[in-house]
Design a protein around this motif. Structure first.
Motif, mmCIF file in Angstrom:
data_model
loop_
_atom_site.group_PDB
_atom_site.id
_atom_site.type_symbol
_atom_site.label_atom_id
_atom_site.label_comp_id
_atom_site.label_asym_id
_atom_site.label_seq_id
_atom_site.Cartn_x
_atom_site.Cartn_y
_atom_site.Cartn_z
ATOM 1 N N ALA A 109 0.832 -1.201 0.000
ATOM 2 C CA ALA A 109 0.000 0.000 0.000
ATOM 3 C C ALA A 109 0.869 1.254 0.000
ATOM 4 O O ALA A 109 0.559 2.242 -0.669
ATOM 5 C CB ALA A 109 -0.938 -0.005 1.215
ATOM 6 N N ILE A 110 1.977 1.215 0.746
ATOM 7 C CA ILE A 110 2.910 2.340 0.734
ATOM 8 C C ILE A 110 3.499 2.528 -0.664
ATOM 9 O O ILE A 110 3.631 3.645 -1.170
ATOM 10 C CB ILE A 110 4.037 2.122 1.764
ATOM 11 N N LEU A 111 3.863 1.407 -1.307
ATOM 12 C CA LEU A 111 4.357 1.464 -2.681
ATOM 13 C C LEU A 111 3.325 2.114 -3.597
ATOM 14 O O LEU A 111 3.653 2.983 -4.412
ATOM 15 C CB LEU A 111 4.684 0.055 -3.187
ATOM 16 N N ALA A 112 2.072 1.706 -3.452
ATOM 17 C CA ALA A 112 1.007 2.257 -4.297
ATOM 18 C C ALA A 112 0.872 3.765 -4.080
ATOM 19 O O ALA A 112 0.741 4.533 -5.043
ATOM 20 C CB ALA A 112 -0.313 1.556 -3.983
ATOM 21 N N GLN A 113 0.921 4.191 -2.831
ATOM 22 C CA GLN A 113 0.804 5.628 -2.564
ATOM 23 C C GLN A 113 2.017 6.385 -3.106
ATOM 24 O O GLN A 113 1.901 7.535 -3.549
ATOM 25 C CB GLN A 113 0.660 5.877 -1.055
ATOM 26 N N GLY A 114 3.185 5.739 -3.093
ATOM 27 C CA GLY A 114 4.367 6.363 -3.683
ATOM 28 C C GLY A 114 4.204 6.577 -5.174
ATOM 29 O O GLY A 114 4.598 7.620 -5.717
ATOM 30 N N VAL A 115 3.598 5.606 -5.847
ATOM 31 C CA VAL A 115 3.348 5.748 -7.285
ATOM 32 C C VAL A 115 2.325 6.851 -7.536
ATOM 33 O O VAL A 115 2.454 7.643 -8.481
ATOM 34 C CB VAL A 115 2.873 4.410 -7.885
ATOM 35 N N VAL A 116 1.299 6.914 -6.680
ATOM 36 C CA VAL A 116 0.313 7.987 -6.805
ATOM 37 C C VAL A 116 0.998 9.345 -6.630
ATOM 38 O O VAL A 116 0.711 10.305 -7.360
ATOM 39 C CB VAL A 116 -0.817 7.809 -5.765
ATOM 40 N N LEU A 117 1.920 9.425 -5.678
ATOM 41 C CA LEU A 117 2.658 10.672 -5.452
ATOM 42 C C LEU A 117 3.459 11.066 -6.689
ATOM 43 O O LEU A 117 3.444 12.232 -7.115
ATOM 44 C CB LEU A 117 3.587 10.513 -4.248
ATOM 45 N N LEU A 118 4.145 10.106 -7.285
ATOM 46 C CA LEU A 118 4.909 10.393 -8.504
ATOM 47 C C LEU A 118 3.985 10.849 -9.637
ATOM 48 O O LEU A 118 4.362 11.716 -10.442
ATOM 49 C CB LEU A 118 5.685 9.146 -8.935
ATOM 50 N N THR A 119 2.801 10.265 -9.695
ATOM 51 C CA THR A 119 1.839 10.677 -10.716
ATOM 52 C C THR A 119 1.434 12.130 -10.508
ATOM 53 O O THR A 119 1.367 12.927 -11.460
ATOM 54 C CB THR A 119 0.597 9.775 -10.673
ATOM 55 N N GLY A 120 1.161 12.491 -9.245
ATOM 56 C CA GLY A 120 0.801 13.866 -8.949
ATOM 57 C C GLY A 120 1.921 14.832 -9.276
ATOM 58 O O GLY A 120 1.685 15.919 -9.833
ATOM 59 N N LEU A 121 3.155 14.456 -8.956
ATOM 60 C CA LEU A 121 4.308 15.312 -9.263
ATOM 61 C C LEU A 121 4.490 15.455 -10.770
ATOM 62 O O LEU A 121 4.888 16.527 -11.258
ATOM 63 C CB LEU A 121 5.573 14.726 -8.636
ATOM 64 N N TYR A 122 4.186 14.389 -11.514
ATOM 65 C CA TYR A 122 4.265 14.472 -12.980
ATOM 66 C C TYR A 122 3.226 15.459 -13.508
ATOM 67 O O TYR A 122 3.517 16.284 -14.385
ATOM 68 C CB TYR A 122 4.046 13.095 -13.596
ATOM 69 N N LEU A 123 2.020 15.384 -12.979
ATOM 70 C CA LEU A 123 0.977 16.304 -13.424
ATOM 71 C C LEU A 123 1.327 17.752 -13.087
ATOM 72 O O LEU A 123 0.948 18.679 -13.807
ATOM 73 C CB LEU A 123 -0.364 15.932 -12.787
ATOM 74 N N LEU A 124 2.071 17.937 -11.987
ATOM 75 C CA LEU A 124 2.503 19.278 -11.599
ATOM 76 C C LEU A 124 3.729 19.744 -12.384
ATOM 77 O O LEU A 124 4.156 20.888 -12.233
ATOM 78 C CB LEU A 124 2.815 19.309 -10.099
ATOM 79 N N GLY A 125 4.313 18.835 -13.178
ATOM 80 C CA GLY A 125 5.501 19.185 -13.944
ATOM 81 C C GLY A 125 6.771 19.177 -13.121
ATOM 82 O O GLY A 125 7.790 19.759 -13.517
ATOM 83 N N LEU A 126 6.754 18.468 -11.964
ATOM 84 C CA LEU A 126 7.911 18.447 -11.062
ATOM 85 C C LEU A 126 8.733 17.168 -11.173
ATOM 86 O O LEU A 126 9.803 17.076 -10.593
ATOM 87 C CB LEU A 126 7.443 18.631 -9.608
ATOM 88 N N SER A 127 8.224 16.184 -11.877
ATOM 89 C CA SER A 127 8.940 14.913 -12.018
ATOM 90 C C SER A 127 8.521 14.238 -13.310
ATOM 91 O O SER A 127 7.351 14.298 -13.701
ATOM 92 C CB SER A 127 8.638 13.992 -10.829
ATOM 93 N N ASN A 128 9.469 13.593 -13.962
ATOM 94 C CA ASN A 128 9.187 12.865 -15.195
ATOM 95 C C ASN A 128 9.355 11.365 -14.996
ATOM 96 O O ASN A 128 9.435 10.624 -15.968
ATOM 97 C CB ASN A 128 10.121 13.356 -16.306
ATOM 98 N N GLY A 129 9.408 10.943 -13.732
ATOM 99 C CA GLY A 129 9.678 9.538 -13.435
ATOM 100 C C GLY A 129 8.655 8.590 -14.015
ATOM 101 O O GLY A 129 8.994 7.483 -14.451
ATOM 102 N N ILE A 130 7.385 9.016 -14.055
ATOM 103 C CA ILE A 130 6.326 8.145 -14.573
ATOM 104 C C ILE A 130 6.577 7.790 -16.032
ATOM 105 O O ILE A 130 6.304 6.666 -16.471
ATOM 106 C CB ILE A 130 4.955 8.832 -14.406
ATOM 107 N N ARG A 131 7.130 8.715 -16.803
ATOM 108 C CA ARG A 131 7.359 8.456 -18.229
ATOM 109 C C ARG A 131 8.357 7.328 -18.450
ATOM 110 O O ARG A 131 8.354 6.681 -19.507
ATOM 111 C CB ARG A 131 7.859 9.723 -18.921
ATOM 112 N N ARG A 132 9.216 7.080 -17.463
ATOM 113 C CA ARG A 132 10.209 6.010 -17.612
ATOM 114 C C ARG A 132 9.564 4.632 -17.654
ATOM 115 O O ARG A 132 10.179 3.672 -18.102
ATOM 116 C CB ARG A 132 11.217 6.077 -16.464
ATOM 117 N N LEU A 133 8.331 4.533 -17.157
ATOM 118 C CA LEU A 133 7.640 3.251 -17.196
ATOM 119 C C LEU A 133 7.305 2.836 -18.619
ATOM 120 O O LEU A 133 7.033 1.671 -18.884
ATOM 121 C CB LEU A 133 6.349 3.327 -16.370
#
Length: 254
Positions: A109-133
């Motif tokens: 569940a912590i892992l899942a919330q971490g992925v949700v956090l990365l998604t939110g940061l991507y939408l904010l333009g603060l991280s591109n980590g999701i695109r690496r998937l």
């Protein structure tokens, strides 16, 4: 558990709504292909088109009907992927044995919330980590693209549904992130609900590409809308992580 599920579903919907620019880039061509198929003579269609509508019904169905069928196929494929991911997550927790199952579920569940956090940061333009998937899956897409090409041009709701089901597997960091969230949820039904909610969240922009709701699509592509959605997703991720970390399973270990 119900609170956590509600948070995941809200995050999934907001992720879909906030991904308008990304969706327009990734899904513009498939949606345009569905609409353009209406201008292609039926004699030019592939033998693999599923003829669930007679030629006499096609004019009545119109662009909107085919677009809706394609969207249904796409969301159904998302839901199937979420079901499988949740099933795999549940299997992973059960494989740890009764003594460790609750702990494994909490860490997932912590892992899942971490992925949700990365998604939110991507939408904010603060991280591109999701695109690496998207990288690993991009190697598989050319094979699937060949099948997609043989399903079109779309001339019936059945063909549009099949086209949409294949379309749902286009390499997309956001949908893959939601699959990781479904895996972390470790529940097949919740996983299916998460991916379905994400798909529903993307509907305004993907339908808008098909000229059914262009004003809604334009609104969602507005950077302010994306930032609002990203902020909500980040807050939901932080709240969810805090809820899991302060729960009876992990709190004593932290």
């Amino acid at each position: 558990m119900e609170t956590a599920a509600g948070g995941w579903l809200l995050s999934a919907v907001m992720s879909g709504l906030g991904s308008a620019g990304h969706c327009a880039l990734m899904c513009g061509a498939p949606m345009a292909a569905v609409i353009a198929a209406r201008r292609v003579p039926a004699s030019a269609s592939s033998a693999l088109v599923i003829p669930l509508a007679s030629p006499s019904l096609r004019p009545a169905l119109g662009d909107a009907g085919l677009a809706l069928a394609a969207q249904c196929g796409r969301i159904l494929s998302y839901g199937a992927g979420g079901l499988l991911a949740g099933l795999l997550g549940m299997g992973a927790t059960q494989a740890t044995g009764p003594a460790w199952s609750a702990l494994a579920t909490a860490w997932l569940a912590i892992l899942a919330q971490g992925v949700v956090l990365l998604t939110g940061l991507y939408l904010l333009g603060l991280s591109n980590g999701i695109r690496r998937l998207e990288g690993p899956a991009a190697r598989l897409w050319p094979h699937l693209a060949r099948i997609t090409g043989r399903v079109g041009p779309v001339q019936s709701p059945g063909g549009a549904l099949a086209f949409g089901a294949l379309w749902g597997w286009i390499p997309c960091g956001l949908s893959y992130a939601m699959l990781l969230v479904a895996f972390g949820a470790a529940d097949p039904l919740l996983g299916m609900a998460i991916l379905t909610a994400f798909g529903i969240g993307t509907l305004p922009v993907t339908v808008g590409i098909g000229s059914v709701s262009g004003s809604a699509a334009a609104l969602l592509r507005n950077p302010t809308t994306r930032r609002i959605a990203g902020s909500i997703v980040v807050l939901m991720a932080l709240a969810g992580a805090y809820r899991v970390a302060s729960g009876p399973t992990l709190a004593p270990l932290l």
